[in-house]
Write a protein that holds these residues in place. Sequence first.
Motif, short mmCIF file in Angstrom:
data_model
loop_
_atom_site.label_atom_id
_atom_site.label_comp_id
_atom_site.label_asym_id
_atom_site.label_seq_id
_atom_site.Cartn_x
_atom_site.Cartn_y
_atom_site.Cartn_z
N THR A 247 -26.05 -34.81 -28.51
CA THR A 247 -25.14 -33.85 -27.90
C THR A 247 -23.81 -34.51 -27.57
O THR A 247 -22.74 -33.93 -27.79
N ALA A 248 -23.86 -35.72 -27.02
CA ALA A 248 -22.63 -36.42 -26.65
C ALA A 248 -21.75 -36.69 -27.87
O ALA A 248 -20.52 -36.57 -27.80
N ARG A 249 -22.35 -37.01 -28.99
CA ARG A 249 -21.54 -37.25 -30.19
C ARG A 249 -20.89 -35.96 -30.68
O ARG A 249 -19.74 -35.97 -31.14
N ILE A 250 -21.60 -34.86 -30.59
CA ILE A 250 -21.01 -33.56 -30.96
C ILE A 250 -19.84 -33.25 -30.04
O ILE A 250 -18.78 -32.79 -30.49
N LEU A 251 -20.01 -33.51 -28.74
CA LEU A 251 -18.92 -33.26 -27.79
C LEU A 251 -17.73 -34.19 -28.03
O LEU A 251 -16.61 -33.87 -27.64
N ALA A 252 -17.97 -35.32 -28.68
CA ALA A 252 -16.87 -36.21 -29.04
C ALA A 252 -16.05 -35.64 -30.19
O ALA A 252 -14.97 -36.16 -30.49
N GLY A 253 -16.55 -34.58 -30.81
CA GLY A 253 -15.79 -33.93 -31.86
C GLY A 253 -16.28 -34.18 -33.26
O GLY A 253 -15.59 -33.85 -34.24
N PHE A 254 -17.48 -34.75 -33.39
CA PHE A 254 -18.02 -35.00 -34.72
C PHE A 254 -18.96 -33.86 -35.11
O PHE A 254 -19.64 -33.29 -34.26
N PRO A 255 -19.00 -33.50 -36.39
CA PRO A 255 -19.76 -32.31 -36.80
C PRO A 255 -21.25 -32.45 -36.58
O PRO A 255 -21.81 -33.55 -36.67
N ASP A 256 -21.85 -31.33 -36.25
CA ASP A 256 -23.31 -31.24 -36.14
C ASP A 256 -23.84 -30.97 -37.54
O ASP A 256 -23.68 -29.88 -38.09
N GLU A 257 -24.44 -31.96 -38.14
CA GLU A 257 -24.84 -31.88 -39.54
C GLU A 257 -26.26 -31.36 -39.74
O GLU A 257 -26.76 -31.32 -40.86
N ARG A 258 -26.93 -30.95 -38.69
CA ARG A 258 -28.28 -30.42 -38.83
C ARG A 258 -28.23 -29.07 -39.55
O ARG A 258 -27.37 -28.24 -39.27
N PRO A 259 -29.13 -28.83 -40.48
CA PRO A 259 -29.12 -27.55 -41.22
C PRO A 259 -29.23 -26.36 -40.26
O PRO A 259 -30.12 -26.30 -39.41
N GLY A 260 -28.30 -25.43 -40.41
CA GLY A 260 -28.33 -24.20 -39.63
C GLY A 260 -27.79 -24.30 -38.23
O GLY A 260 -27.67 -23.28 -37.54
N ALA A 261 -27.44 -25.50 -37.78
CA ALA A 261 -27.01 -25.66 -36.40
C ALA A 261 -25.68 -24.97 -36.12
O ALA A 261 -25.50 -24.34 -35.08
N VAL A 262 -24.75 -25.07 -37.05
CA VAL A 262 -23.43 -24.47 -36.83
C VAL A 262 -23.51 -22.96 -36.89
O VAL A 262 -22.82 -22.25 -36.15
N ALA A 263 -24.36 -22.43 -37.75
CA ALA A 263 -24.48 -20.98 -37.89
C ALA A 263 -25.16 -20.34 -36.69
O ALA A 263 -24.95 -19.16 -36.41
N ALA A 264 -25.98 -21.10 -35.98
CA ALA A 264 -26.67 -20.55 -34.81
C ALA A 264 -25.66 -20.22 -33.72
O ALA A 264 -24.71 -20.96 -33.49
N THR A 265 -25.86 -19.11 -33.08
CA THR A 265 -24.90 -18.69 -32.07
C THR A 265 -25.60 -17.83 -31.04
O THR A 265 -26.79 -17.53 -31.15
N GLY A 266 -24.87 -17.42 -30.04
CA GLY A 266 -25.41 -16.54 -29.02
C GLY A 266 -24.26 -15.89 -28.28
O GLY A 266 -23.15 -16.44 -28.23
#
Length: 281
Positions: free
Chosen positions: A184-203
């Motif tokens: 989570t901390a690396r994502i907050l640093a501005g690096f992409p979340d490369e897990r399949p489907g993670a970016v498409a997930a929303t709420g």
Amino acid sequence: MPRLPAPDYPAEVAERLAADAREVIARYPDSRSALLPLLHLVQAEEGHVTRTGIRFCADQLGLTTAEVTAVATFYTMYRRRPSGDYQVGVCTNTLCAVMGGDAIFASLQEHLGIGNGETTDDGRITLEHIECNAACDFAPVVMVNWEFFDNQTPGSARQLVDDLRAGRAVEPTRGAPLCTFRETARILAGFPDERPGAVAATGGAGPASLVGLRLARGEAPPGATTDHVIAPRTAAPAGEPPSGHPGEQAPPGHPSSHDAPQQTSASDPHFPAGPTAEEGE
């Protein structure tokens, strides 16, 4: 005795972090603006912001360690001591507390045998109370590594932390799939979340959160009458009171009385506002 200087990262770690830091710094016209994401970057490396991480950030940005420490200690998202793989935050602000947040927090403290800000012996869970998770319509809310777990109870919260400690799959109520605190901390640093489907997930926000938005647009909530709905600013029906209250008149050119200028000391020449001019000005 004075503290010894912070140790260096191992050479291969320092080289990798320096490359990441250059990428982060390049996003900003002023390098100092990169401090917040750099703190997330070093937190992703060790799970918390260490003295070594603070020194690294200072060296990358040409700051003093005191300047970096001042920022790292101001924001609660930066951990200053080792913490768990999963940060479990229980909202204990007003609405969540009324709906059961305090009971959830007390139950988890007893169940895990730890207090606020403490970590279980297996290093899996750090428990903390949070002032607001900005999800009042889903109260009481628990967050794990900043992902939402809505409408919790003491029982469901205990099951949640048991699943996390056992390594069982856990899915947030909405939003991206759960990952570890370092990820989570690396994502907050501005690096992409490369897990399949993670970016498409929303709420999204729930119905209760959208009531105010509908009212602001002049829309009535489902099943409600329009007697007290403020007319849209661009299309106020002729002769309709701006807020639906009988006898209320809208000022000329203002479909809503909330947009009308008010007679205040700043607009009344008999009662001037503001600082009195010095003699001779």
